[in-house]
Design a protein around this motif. Structure first.
Motif, PDB file in Angstrom:
ATOM      1  N   THR A  75       0.834  -1.200   0.000  1.00 23.16           N
ATOM      2  CA  THR A  75       0.000   0.000   0.000  1.00 23.16           C
ATOM      3  C   THR A  75       0.870   1.251   0.000  1.00 23.16           C
ATOM      4  O   THR A  75       0.620   2.191  -0.761  1.00 23.16           O
ATOM      5  CB  THR A  75      -0.943  -0.003   1.218  1.00 23.16           C
ATOM      6  OG1 THR A  75      -1.782  -1.162   1.150  1.00 23.16           O
ATOM      7  CG2 THR A  75      -1.798   1.242   1.276  1.00 23.16           C
ATOM      8  N   ALA A  78       2.407   1.682  -3.420  1.00 26.12           N
ATOM      9  CA  ALA A  78       1.427   2.194  -4.381  1.00 26.12           C
ATOM     10  C   ALA A  78       1.208   3.696  -4.174  1.00 26.12           C
ATOM     11  O   ALA A  78       1.130   4.460  -5.140  1.00 26.12           O
ATOM     12  CB  ALA A  78       0.110   1.432  -4.260  1.00 26.12           C
ATOM     13  N   GLU A  79       1.121   4.114  -2.911  1.00 23.08           N
ATOM     14  CA  GLU A  79       0.956   5.542  -2.615  1.00 23.08           C
ATOM     15  C   GLU A  79       2.183   6.327  -3.064  1.00 23.08           C
ATOM     16  O   GLU A  79       2.047   7.413  -3.627  1.00 23.08           O
ATOM     17  CB  GLU A  79       0.709   5.750  -1.121  1.00 23.08           C
ATOM     18  CG  GLU A  79      -0.653   5.285  -0.662  1.00 23.08           C
ATOM     19  CD  GLU A  79      -0.827   5.331   0.842  1.00 23.08           C
ATOM     20  OE1 GLU A  79       0.081   5.820   1.554  1.00 23.08           O
ATOM     21  OE2 GLU A  79      -1.876   4.867   1.324  1.00 23.08           O
ATOM     22  N   ARG A  81       4.205   5.541  -5.465  1.00 17.74           N
ATOM     23  CA  ARG A  81       4.170   5.603  -6.936  1.00 17.74           C
ATOM     24  C   ARG A  81       3.184   6.661  -7.411  1.00 17.74           C
ATOM     25  O   ARG A  81       3.460   7.388  -8.358  1.00 17.74           O
ATOM     26  CB  ARG A  81       3.821   4.235  -7.510  1.00 17.74           C
ATOM     27  CG  ARG A  81       4.970   3.260  -7.451  1.00 17.74           C
ATOM     28  CD  ARG A  81       4.607   1.936  -8.071  1.00 17.74           C
ATOM     29  NE  ARG A  81       5.770   1.055  -8.075  1.00 17.74           N
ATOM     30  CZ  ARG A  81       5.700  -0.248  -8.104  1.00 17.74           C
ATOM     31  NH1 ARG A  81       4.524  -0.854  -8.153  1.00 17.74           N
ATOM     32  NH2 ARG A  81       6.794  -0.987  -8.104  1.00 17.74           N
ATOM     33  N   ARG A  82       2.013   6.734  -6.747  1.00 13.30           N
ATOM     34  CA  ARG A  82       1.032   7.769  -7.116  1.00 13.30           C
ATOM     35  C   ARG A  82       1.609   9.154  -6.849  1.00 13.30           C
ATOM     36  O   ARG A  82       1.477  10.062  -7.672  1.00 13.30           O
ATOM     37  CB  ARG A  82      -0.271   7.577  -6.337  1.00 13.30           C
ATOM     38  CG  ARG A  82      -1.186   6.519  -6.923  1.00 13.30           C
ATOM     39  CD  ARG A  82      -2.589   6.574  -6.314  1.00 13.30           C
ATOM     40  NE  ARG A  82      -2.589   6.380  -4.879  1.00 13.30           N
ATOM     41  CZ  ARG A  82      -2.643   5.195  -4.270  1.00 13.30           C
ATOM     42  NH1 ARG A  82      -2.705   4.095  -4.979  1.00 13.30           N
ATOM     43  NH2 ARG A  82      -2.661   5.116  -2.954  1.00 13.30           N
ATOM     44  N   ASP A  83       2.258   9.314  -5.680  1.00 13.90           N
ATOM     45  CA  ASP A  83       2.867  10.599  -5.341  1.00 13.90           C
ATOM     46  C   ASP A  83       3.944  10.968  -6.355  1.00 13.90           C
ATOM     47  O   ASP A  83       4.055  12.117  -6.763  1.00 13.90           O
ATOM     48  CB  ASP A  83       3.468  10.568  -3.932  1.00 13.90           C
ATOM     49  CG  ASP A  83       2.406  10.503  -2.842  1.00 13.90           C
ATOM     50  OD1 ASP A  83       1.207  10.707  -3.151  1.00 13.90           O
ATOM     51  OD2 ASP A  83       2.767  10.232  -1.684  1.00 13.90           O
ATOM     52  N   LYS A  84       4.737   9.978  -6.764  1.00 19.69           N
ATOM     53  CA  LYS A  84       5.796  10.229  -7.744  1.00 19.69           C
ATOM     54  C   LYS A  84       5.193  10.629  -9.077  1.00 19.69           C
ATOM     55  O   LYS A  84       5.656  11.563  -9.724  1.00 19.69           O
ATOM     56  CB  LYS A  84       6.689   9.005  -7.923  1.00 19.69           C
ATOM     57  CG  LYS A  84       7.829   9.245  -8.899  1.00 19.69           C
ATOM     58  CD  LYS A  84       8.619   7.982  -9.166  1.00 19.69           C
ATOM     59  CE  LYS A  84       9.743   8.181 -10.137  1.00 19.69           C
ATOM     60  NZ  LYS A  84       9.420   8.808 -11.393  1.00 19.69           N
ATOM     61  N   SER A  85       4.120   9.946  -9.483  1.00 19.29           N
ATOM     62  CA  SER A  85       3.459  10.292 -10.740  1.00 19.29           C
ATOM     63  C   SER A  85       2.927  11.718 -10.686  1.00 19.29           C
ATOM     64  O   SER A  85       3.064  12.473 -11.653  1.00 19.29           O
ATOM     65  CB  SER A  85       2.320   9.318 -11.036  1.00 19.29           C
ATOM     66  OG  SER A  85       2.825   8.030 -11.291  1.00 19.29           O
ATOM     67  N   ALA A  86       2.322  12.077  -9.563  1.00 18.52           N
ATOM     68  CA  ALA A  86       1.804  13.440  -9.418  1.00 18.52           C
ATOM     69  C   ALA A  86       2.954  14.445  -9.431  1.00 18.52           C
ATOM     70  O   ALA A  86       2.854  15.505 -10.065  1.00 18.52           O
ATOM     71  CB  ALA A  86       0.998  13.560  -8.121  1.00 18.52           C
ATOM     72  N   ASP A  88       5.886  14.008 -10.848  1.00 18.62           N
ATOM     73  CA  ASP A  88       6.414  14.038 -12.215  1.00 18.62           C
ATOM     74  C   ASP A  88       5.551  14.928 -13.098  1.00 18.62           C
ATOM     75  O   ASP A  88       6.073  15.721 -13.885  1.00 18.62           O
ATOM     76  CB  ASP A  88       6.480  12.625 -12.807  1.00 18.62           C
ATOM     77  CG  ASP A  88       7.589  11.777 -12.208  1.00 18.62           C
ATOM     78  OD1 ASP A  88       8.455  12.324 -11.495  1.00 18.62           O
ATOM     79  OD2 ASP A  88       7.577  10.545 -12.454  1.00 18.62           O
ATOM     80  N   GLU A  89       4.231  14.800 -12.977  1.00 16.39           N
ATOM     81  CA  GLU A  89       3.320  15.627 -13.776  1.00 16.39           C
ATOM     82  C   GLU A  89       3.484  17.091 -13.409  1.00 16.39           C
ATOM     83  O   GLU A  89       3.522  17.962 -14.276  1.00 16.39           O
ATOM     84  CB  GLU A  89       1.873  15.172 -13.574  1.00 16.39           C
ATOM     85  CG  GLU A  89       0.874  15.939 -14.401  1.00 16.39           C
ATOM     86  CD  GLU A  89       1.107  15.825 -15.894  1.00 16.39           C
ATOM     87  OE1 GLU A  89       0.820  16.814 -16.609  1.00 16.39           O
ATOM     88  OE2 GLU A  89       1.584  14.780 -16.369  1.00 16.39           O
TER      89      GLU A  89
END
Length: 129
Positions: A75, A78-79, A81-86, A88-89
């Motif tokens: 978990t 996954a969080e 990775r989501r934080d990294k994606s955000a 990165d964006e």
């Protein structure tokens, strides 16, 4: 088919396993055996079945706790990775904005340079005399 003999609480058990799995099965039995020995020291000789059951429950509890920890780590990963994606964006957006501002500043500098070099809208050097 492989075979091993393991001893728990003074009793020897003969087990079958896949070829090449013998040492792993022995290691597992030894691990369980340490818990059986702990239960025997703690509760006395209460019977093989009960000691093995109690030791097995301790091992199952360890497994249960490790499964919970693995789920928590999944978990958290996954969080992350989501934080990294955000992030990165956000970085891409900031980079695009910065690039646009640099282009706009470069365009303004070019206009200023043209005004000074070619006389531009203010009449250049010829009109200043």
């Amino acid at each position: 088919m492989g075979q091993v003999s393991v001893t728990l609480n003074g009793r020897t058990y003969r087990l079958e396993c896949s070829e090449g799995e013998e040492s792993h099965l022995i290691a597992l039995a030894e691990y369980l055996g340490t818990h059986v020995d702990t239960m025997r020291r703690k509760f006395g000789q209460v019977g093989d079945d009960r000691l093995i059951l109690m030791a097995s429950l301790v091992v199952a509890d360890e497994l249960w706790d490790l499964r919970r920890q693995v789920q928590e780590l999944k978990t958290a990963l996954a969080e992350a990775r989501r934080d990294k994606s955000a992030a990165d964006e956000s970085a891409r957006t900031a980079q695009a904005d910065l690039a646009a501002r640099v282009r706009a500043a470069a365009d303004r500098l070019e206009l200023i340079n043209e005004r000074f070099t070619h006389g531009g809208p203010t009449g250049g050097a010829a009109n200043r005399r």
